[in-house]
Design an enzyme around this catalytic site. Sequence first.
Site, mmCIF file in Angstrom:
data_model
loop_
_atom_site.group_PDB
_atom_site.id
_atom_site.type_symbol
_atom_site.label_atom_id
_atom_site.label_comp_id
_atom_site.label_asym_id
_atom_site.label_seq_id
_atom_site.Cartn_x
_atom_site.Cartn_y
_atom_site.Cartn_z
ATOM 1 C CG HIS A 53 -1.896 -1.119 1.238
ATOM 2 N ND1 HIS A 53 -2.121 -1.918 2.345
ATOM 3 C CD2 HIS A 53 -2.711 -1.612 0.260
ATOM 4 C CE1 HIS A 53 -3.032 -2.835 2.054
ATOM 5 N NE2 HIS A 53 -3.404 -2.665 0.798
ATOM 6 C CD GLU A 56 -0.279 0.192 4.631
ATOM 7 O OE1 GLU A 56 0.486 -0.790 4.658
ATOM 8 O OE2 GLU A 56 -1.519 0.091 4.663
ATOM 9 C CG HIS A 148 1.050 -4.084 5.212
ATOM 10 N ND1 HIS A 148 0.197 -3.694 4.197
ATOM 11 C CD2 HIS A 148 1.632 -5.234 4.788
ATOM 12 C CE1 HIS A 148 0.265 -4.574 3.202
ATOM 13 N NE2 HIS A 148 1.130 -5.520 3.547
ATOM 14 C CD GLU A 211 -1.327 -4.167 9.227
ATOM 15 O OE1 GLU A 211 -1.079 -2.936 9.174
ATOM 16 O OE2 GLU A 211 -1.837 -4.800 8.284
#
Length: 329
Positions: A53, A56, A148, A211
């Site tokens: 993404h 990010e 991410h 994450e």
Amino acid sequence: MQDFLQLTLSGGQPEQKEGRNGLLRWRWLNVGILELTPLHSVPRALVVSSGIHGNETAPVEIVEQLVNALLRGELALQARLLVIYGNPAALRLNRRYVHGDMNRMFGGRWQQYEDCPEARRAWILEQAMDNFWQAGDYEEVRWHLDLHTAIRGSYHAQFGVLPQRMTPWPEDFMHWLASAGLEALVFHRATGGTFTNYSSRHFQAASCTLELGTALPFGHNDLTQFAAVRLALRQLIAGGENIPAAAQPRRYRVSQQITRRSDRFVLHMSDEVLNFTAFPQGTLLAEDGEDRVYVQQAREYVLFPNPNVATGLRAGLMLVEDNVHNKAL
């Protein structure tokens, strides 16, 4: 070689597509794809991806530091390593994606999308991963770490999401995730279109989506917040011992998925709801026409709530604690 990240963002090609220093050989394979190989035999093959993404950026900056240290000969390499910046076009624009969410397109799902740059890129990344692992020894250990950041804040600032797996997770992989400072681990119970699901399902890799904080533009990330994962990555790449974890991650498993099926979809959560917010049994979570989604277990926790996804995509996951594992922590 030239600065790999800047080269990726410019969309250019290096003057030389391969080279070496005293510790490794490197090969530029495509925009945002770099292979690094030690000059001696090693038992592990590691894929480290980020930027799937484009907004990010903290993981990209973390990986950039590692790549630069390796190319300058400042860091030993004790694994075959494939570095991937997933979505260069979106990284240039600081957008999550250009036309579609690439992390729903792996495992051949990219074939469902026409004239979509993310679909073409997903195919390129699948081929790069396939070629990388096929070039290694059948017995080598395969790990995939996909870095991410989350759209929302979270009660667990840094956590991991693990794909469905039919065999037990390797203990050394679980220990590494704990040493990387992850506060929670979420275990999927169904297959999906993520990059880590692809590497796990098709190549039996130990795979995890990490994450790490929230999405910010390039240059706005405080990388000191990620000291544990940065050190853990350096130790992993250089073949050092895992740093003892300050605490073991809490464990959750997916209990149900919220899917947007029409334009009438309504998610009954505010934009301020954090990841891992708890909801009691019977709470109305979402409506989609005549369909209703309720909390089914005594307590469920929300992850990745997003009412703005395209029709047919996941608008959130509901989790329950894995109490068997958590009682042992």
